[in-house]
Motif scaffolding. Structure first.
Motif, short mmCIF file in Angstrom:
data_model
loop_
_atom_site.label_atom_id
_atom_site.label_comp_id
_atom_site.label_asym_id
_atom_site.label_seq_id
_atom_site.Cartn_x
_atom_site.Cartn_y
_atom_site.Cartn_z
N PRO A 18 0.57 -0.94 0.43
CA PRO A 18 -0.39 -0.12 0.02
C PRO A 18 1.03 0.93 -0.15
O PRO A 18 1.83 1.52 0.15
CB PRO A 18 -0.99 -0.65 1.33
CG PRO A 18 -0.91 -1.64 1.25
CD PRO A 18 0.40 -2.14 0.97
N ARG A 41 -7.26 -1.10 -12.28
CA ARG A 41 -7.79 -1.83 -11.68
C ARG A 41 -8.10 -1.49 -10.43
O ARG A 41 -8.53 -1.46 -8.97
CB ARG A 41 -8.65 -2.83 -12.44
CG ARG A 41 -9.68 -2.28 -13.85
CD ARG A 41 -10.41 -3.05 -15.15
NE ARG A 41 -11.03 -4.64 -13.78
CZ ARG A 41 -11.69 -5.12 -14.21
NH1 ARG A 41 -11.07 -6.02 -15.14
NH2 ARG A 41 -12.82 -5.81 -13.41
N ALA A 43 -5.36 -0.66 -8.65
CA ALA A 43 -5.17 0.39 -7.86
C ALA A 43 -5.32 1.15 -6.99
O ALA A 43 -5.00 1.41 -5.48
CB ALA A 43 -4.14 1.89 -8.57
N SER A 44 -6.71 1.15 -6.68
CA SER A 44 -7.50 1.57 -5.77
C SER A 44 -7.78 0.75 -4.62
O SER A 44 -8.01 1.09 -3.97
CB SER A 44 -9.16 2.25 -6.04
OG SER A 44 -9.78 1.69 -6.83
N THR A 45 -7.94 -0.20 -4.71
CA THR A 45 -8.14 -1.67 -3.76
C THR A 45 -6.73 -1.89 -3.28
O THR A 45 -6.49 -2.18 -1.67
CB THR A 45 -8.04 -2.71 -4.59
OG1 THR A 45 -9.66 -2.68 -5.48
CG2 THR A 45 -8.46 -3.85 -3.77
N VAL A 46 -5.78 -1.88 -3.41
CA VAL A 46 -3.80 -2.15 -2.65
C VAL A 46 -4.05 -1.26 -1.74
O VAL A 46 -3.60 -1.77 -0.03
CB VAL A 46 -3.32 -1.97 -4.11
CG1 VAL A 46 -2.14 -2.18 -3.13
CG2 VAL A 46 -3.67 -3.91 -4.42
N PRO A 47 -3.99 -0.09 -1.51
CA PRO A 47 -3.66 0.91 -3.08
C PRO A 47 -2.91 1.41 -3.19
O PRO A 47 -1.93 1.50 -2.32
CB PRO A 47 -5.20 2.35 -2.27
CG PRO A 47 -4.35 1.91 -1.07
CD PRO A 47 -4.20 0.88 -0.15
N HIS A 49 -0.05 3.93 -6.62
CA HIS A 49 0.54 5.17 -7.26
C HIS A 49 0.69 4.32 -8.77
O HIS A 49 1.88 4.08 -8.89
CB HIS A 49 0.87 6.23 -6.67
CG HIS A 49 0.85 7.42 -7.95
ND1 HIS A 49 0.22 8.26 -8.19
CD2 HIS A 49 1.74 7.46 -8.75
CE1 HIS A 49 0.21 9.39 -9.81
NE2 HIS A 49 1.56 8.74 -9.22
#
Length: 450
Positions: A18, A41, A43-47, A49
């Motif tokens: 993260p 797709r 990138a916002s889950t782990v999140p 950059h």
């Protein structure tokens, strides 16, 4: 290919943490386009950059089309885009593929230094299978057959390594994603292409349809076993002396190891000296082993990557390039002090006999006329000793100075060229001391550490 499977692979192998900055290398081919789309797709889950890099190999309009596709893909996903390009041709006589690979790695290192934690590459399971077969047919051992790792120590990651090419193509079609076909992937002159388009399909037609999955699992197992073996071999390494001019170890310590392990130990030392084992084949290791087992001083062999293995006076040295020092010569006043960078030491000329308590290497000789000369050994050098005049080469051999260290040995001469001695060996000119030489007729030349 499900998004959660890729996420599970990333988490299971610790590929992205993260908050990290990830740079996805995009060539425009199907694997890299799928990689960019999937990571965007996730990138916002782990999140994390995410940004995109394209390296243009300057192959004409086709290369420009691939770059345009990568730029368009990044823009559609609202991702920052970077481009770099390679020179149109490698230097003369250079291996083109290896040269391009090294240039790409240099570009990746540039971005790593700028703050990116990971460089994501599009290698997938079929690439792993092809690598396995190519290395097997080349005679690789367990380390080579283990193929590509999901992550490397220099920050490169392969999130698609457990995903097949057919799954990637199905994903691209399902999401309406375009990709660029590299014409060189159909060129039958390349062994990988012949394997991909002829050999592996023939295996499938012969009833070995699950061969790719089996080979991929085998590569994973071999990579795990190789890692365990490497850890065990590290404990068997002979005492190593590492310096700016390479790695050294005693030949006797190496030959005391069981012969069955000597190859693995030598590979471990080569990896430490070179940083990797790329293009190192069994034949290269065997050639180096024959040299060491023969035990003939002065012999050498050069391995892929320019690593020289050389034996001298019972010492083995591995170095990138011959690592020879240029000939040197300096003047030294009496009294006086001189730094000699080629020897990594300083030399001091003192009036009179050695002072009490002097423990550093030194010689005591009659005071010559004029300034002293401090220089490197030259062919044909001779010195007068108590046993008669001797060649310096023979003296260095008797003192077991390795051949690759002799260009750093310092010779002290009188102004007329007459050799006075070699302070670091405490070997000085033999003179007749009949009691007539007083302290004012002697000088002491000391070798001091820098």
């Amino acid at each position: 290919m499900r998004l959660r499977d890729i996420l599970q692979f990333i988490r299971a192998n610790g590929l992205i943490r993260p908050g990290e900055r990830v740079l996805a290398a995009c060539s425009g081919g199907p694997d890299s386009i799928a990689l960019v789309h999937l990571l965007a797709r996730l990138a916002s889950t782990v999140p994390f950059h995410l940004e995109v890099l394209h390296i243009n190999h300057r192959r004409g309009p086709a290369g420009d089309d691939a770059e345009a596709l990568c730029r368009e893909t990044a823009a559609r996903l609202a991702l920052p885009f970077h481009r770099r390009e390679l020179a149109p041709a490698p230097p003369p006589r250079a291996n083109r593929e290896e040269w391009m690979r090294q240039r790409r790695l240099a570009i990746f290192d540039e971005f790593r230094r700028s703050g990116f934690h990971r460089i994501a590459l599009g290698h997938q399971r079929d690439d792993q299978v092809e690598t396995f077969w190519l290395r097997l047919l080349r005679g690789a051992g367990s380390t080579g057959l283990g193929g590509m790792a999901p992550a490397t120590t220099d920050g490169r990651i392969r999130p698609l390594l457990a995903t097949s090419r057919s799954e990637i193509l199905a994903y691209l079609r399902a999401h309406g994603l375009a990709w660029h076909e590299d014409a060189t992937n159909r060129d039958g002159r390349h062994r990988r292409n012949r394997l991909r388009h002829r050999v592996l399909p023939a295996l499938a037609e012969a009833g070995f349809g699950d061969a790719a999955a089996v080979v991929a699992r085998t590569a994973d197992l071999l990579r795990e076993e190789a890692a365990a073996l490497d850890a065990a071999v590290e404990r068997l390494l002979p005492p190593l002396a590492e310096s700016a001019d390479g790695i050294r170890f005693a030949l006797a310590d190496f030959l005391a190891l069981p012969e069955a392990l000597q190859g693995s130990v030598l590979r471990a030392v080569i990896r430490r000296a070179r940083g990797d084992l790329r293009r190192l084949e069994r034949q290269h290791v065997d050639r180096a082993l024959r040299l060491l087992r023969a035990g003939r001083s002065g012999r050498r062999t050069v391995l892929p990557g320019g690593l020289e293995v050389r034996l001298g006076s019972g010492v083995v040295r591995l170095a990138l390039g011959p690592a020879r020092s240029a000939a040197f010569e300096y003047g030294l006043d009496v009294p006086g002090r001189l730094e000699v960078p080629e020897a990594g030491a300083a030399f001091e000329a003192l009036d009179g006999p050695p002072p009490a308590g002097l423990t550093e290497p030194h010689i005591v000789v009659p005071r010559p006329d004029g300034m002293l000369r401090v220089r490197s050994v030259r062919p044909g050098d001779r010195i007068r000793l108590s046993c008669g005049t001797r060649k310096l080469k023979a003296v260095l051999q008797e003192r077991r100075i390795p051949v690759f260290d002799r260009d750093r040995v310092v010779v002290v001469c009188a102004a007329d060229g007459n050799i006075l001695g070699m302070p670091e060996l405490s070997l000085g000119l033999c003179y007749n001391d009949d009691g007539c030489l007083g302290a004012d007729r002697l000088i002491t030349i000391v070798r001091r550490a820098e």
